[in-house]
Each structure stands twice: as C-alpha cells, then as structure tokens.
Write an enzyme that holds these catalytic residues in place. Sequence first.
Site, mmCIF file in Angstrom:
data_model
loop_
_atom_site.group_PDB
_atom_site.id
_atom_site.type_symbol
_atom_site.label_atom_id
_atom_site.label_comp_id
_atom_site.label_asym_id
_atom_site.label_seq_id
_atom_site.Cartn_x
_atom_site.Cartn_y
_atom_site.Cartn_z
ATOM 1 N N ASN A 42 0.844 -1.196 0.000
ATOM 2 C CA ASN A 42 0.000 0.000 0.000
ATOM 3 C C ASN A 42 0.879 1.246 0.000
ATOM 4 O OD1 ASN A 42 0.597 -0.845 2.679
ATOM 5 N ND2 ASN A 42 -1.131 0.265 3.528
ATOM 6 N N ILE A 43 0.392 2.255 -0.700
ATOM 7 C CA ILE A 43 1.136 3.515 -0.855
ATOM 8 C C ILE A 43 0.168 4.645 -0.527
ATOM 9 C CG2 ILE A 43 2.472 4.963 -2.438
ATOM 10 C CD1 ILE A 43 2.897 2.343 -4.145
ATOM 11 N N GLU A 44 0.402 5.291 0.617
ATOM 12 C CA GLU A 44 -0.533 6.329 1.072
ATOM 13 C C GLU A 44 -0.126 7.698 0.525
ATOM 14 O OE1 GLU A 44 -0.819 5.711 5.334
ATOM 15 O OE2 GLU A 44 -2.066 3.944 4.982
ATOM 16 N N CYS A 53 -4.122 0.543 -2.478
ATOM 17 C CA CYS A 53 -3.947 -0.676 -1.672
ATOM 18 C C CYS A 53 -2.872 -1.572 -2.284
ATOM 19 C CB CYS A 53 -5.248 -1.472 -1.634
ATOM 20 S SG CYS A 53 -6.604 -0.669 -0.796
ATOM 21 N N GLU A 55 -3.027 -4.746 -2.928
ATOM 22 C CA GLU A 55 -3.537 -5.687 -3.937
ATOM 23 C C GLU A 55 -3.578 -5.032 -5.309
ATOM 24 O OE1 GLU A 55 -4.782 -4.856 -1.020
ATOM 25 O OE2 GLU A 55 -5.953 -6.465 -0.105
ATOM 26 N N CYS A 90 -10.094 -5.222 0.296
ATOM 27 C CA CYS A 90 -11.221 -4.274 0.366
ATOM 28 C C CYS A 90 -12.105 -4.403 -0.877
ATOM 29 C CB CYS A 90 -10.707 -2.844 0.518
ATOM 30 S SG CYS A 90 -10.186 -2.090 -1.039
ATOM 31 N N CYS A 93 -10.567 -3.367 -4.279
ATOM 32 C CA CYS A 93 -9.603 -4.358 -4.784
ATOM 33 C C CYS A 93 -10.313 -5.620 -5.268
ATOM 34 C CB CYS A 93 -8.575 -4.689 -3.707
ATOM 35 S SG CYS A 93 -7.482 -3.294 -3.371
HETATM 36 N N1 THU Z 1 -5.341 -1.281 2.476
HETATM 37 C C1 THU Z 1 -4.801 -2.164 1.593
HETATM 38 O O1 THU Z 1 -3.641 -2.031 1.191
HETATM 39 N N2 THU Z 1 -5.570 -3.189 1.165
HETATM 40 C C2 THU Z 1 -6.868 -3.397 1.509
HETATM 41 O O2 THU Z 1 -7.492 -4.310 1.022
HETATM 42 C C3 THU Z 1 -7.497 -2.499 2.495
HETATM 43 C C4 THU Z 1 -6.687 -1.373 3.004
HETATM 44 C C5 THU Z 1 -4.513 -0.159 2.952
HETATM 45 C C6 THU Z 1 -4.950 1.211 2.499
HETATM 46 C C7 THU Z 1 -4.400 2.096 3.591
HETATM 47 O O3 THU Z 1 -3.065 2.420 3.276
HETATM 48 C C8 THU Z 1 -4.407 1.225 4.837
HETATM 49 O O4 THU Z 1 -4.525 -0.120 4.379
HETATM 50 C C9 THU Z 1 -5.521 1.543 5.801
HETATM 51 O O5 THU Z 1 -6.753 1.512 5.155
#
Ligand code: THU
Length: 135
Positions: A42-44, A53, A55, A90, A93
């Site tokens: 994941n890259i915020e 996310c 995935e 999620c 994804c």
């Molecule tokens: N996140 C994912 O990488 N995959 C998911 O299926 C759900 C959430 C990440 C997004 C964000 O960076 C962190 O988890 C909190 O939501």
Amino acid sequence: MTKEALCTMARDAMENAYVPYSGFRVGAALLCADGAVYTGCNIENASFTPTVCAERTAVFKAVSEGRRDFSAIAVASGKDGGEAASFPPCGVCRQVLAEFCSPEMPVYVLRGSGEIGEYTLQDLLPFAFTPKFMK
Ligand code: THU
C-alpha cells in the site's frame, strides 16, 4: 508455488509499504499462471484519496507488464512493527481482481498465528460486475 510461499512473499512485501498516515502495512503477492509473482504494497498520500492498496499495486504492476492470467493472490497486513494479522481485500480491490481473475481464484490471507485463511474471489464478491456484462 505453495500457498505458504506466496503468503511469505506477501508478508515480505509489507516492508516497502508507505504508510505515514495509518501505520498499517499491507503486502500482496499475485501469482501468474506461469509461476511468475508480482508483489505490491500500500502507498498512502497526504491527500488521502490517492492512496492505493497493496492488492491493486500488485495487479497494476502485473497488468502493466502484459500479464493477464492469474491463479492466486496472497495478502498480509499488520500495524507497523506488529505481526501480520490480515483481512481479505477491500471492496475496490475485489472489483479490480474480478476484472482479471476467475471467480474460483483462491485468495489467501495470512493471519497472525501463521494460519492461512482461504477464500475464493466469488466468496468475497458474489454477483460481481465483470467484463462479460459489457459485451
Ligand atoms: N489497504 C490495503 O492495502 N488493502 C486493503 O485491502 C485495504 C486497506 C490499505 C490502504 C491504507 O493504506 C491502509 O490499508 C488503511 O486503510
């Protein structure tokens, strides 16, 4: 590739997660039919909504390199510094996976205990909107 090995790759991919806002690291490992694996994290983003996310990072890396044929995905996640305690992907994804993967494709989830949860994409997204409806 065993599901254990794929989950290990997902867990290792957590290391590159860019998570200054949530501190929640996620790693994914997407297995192609020929055995190749594409990982993602994941890259915020400071603006929040552009966050992607793990995935989707893995799927987009693979698709952007011409891959279309996928046979499994593994996901691992956990709070910064904590052990993996994962959940299934999620909703967004799941929809992205449904574009490219069969409903029967396994989705592995590495739990804190080291136990592996197993779903199919169809379990996670029944009645998915898929390319066949666009014909
Ligand atoms: N996140 C994912 O990488 N995959 C998911 O299926 C759900 C959430 C990440 C997004 C964000 O960076 C962190 O988890 C909190 O939501």
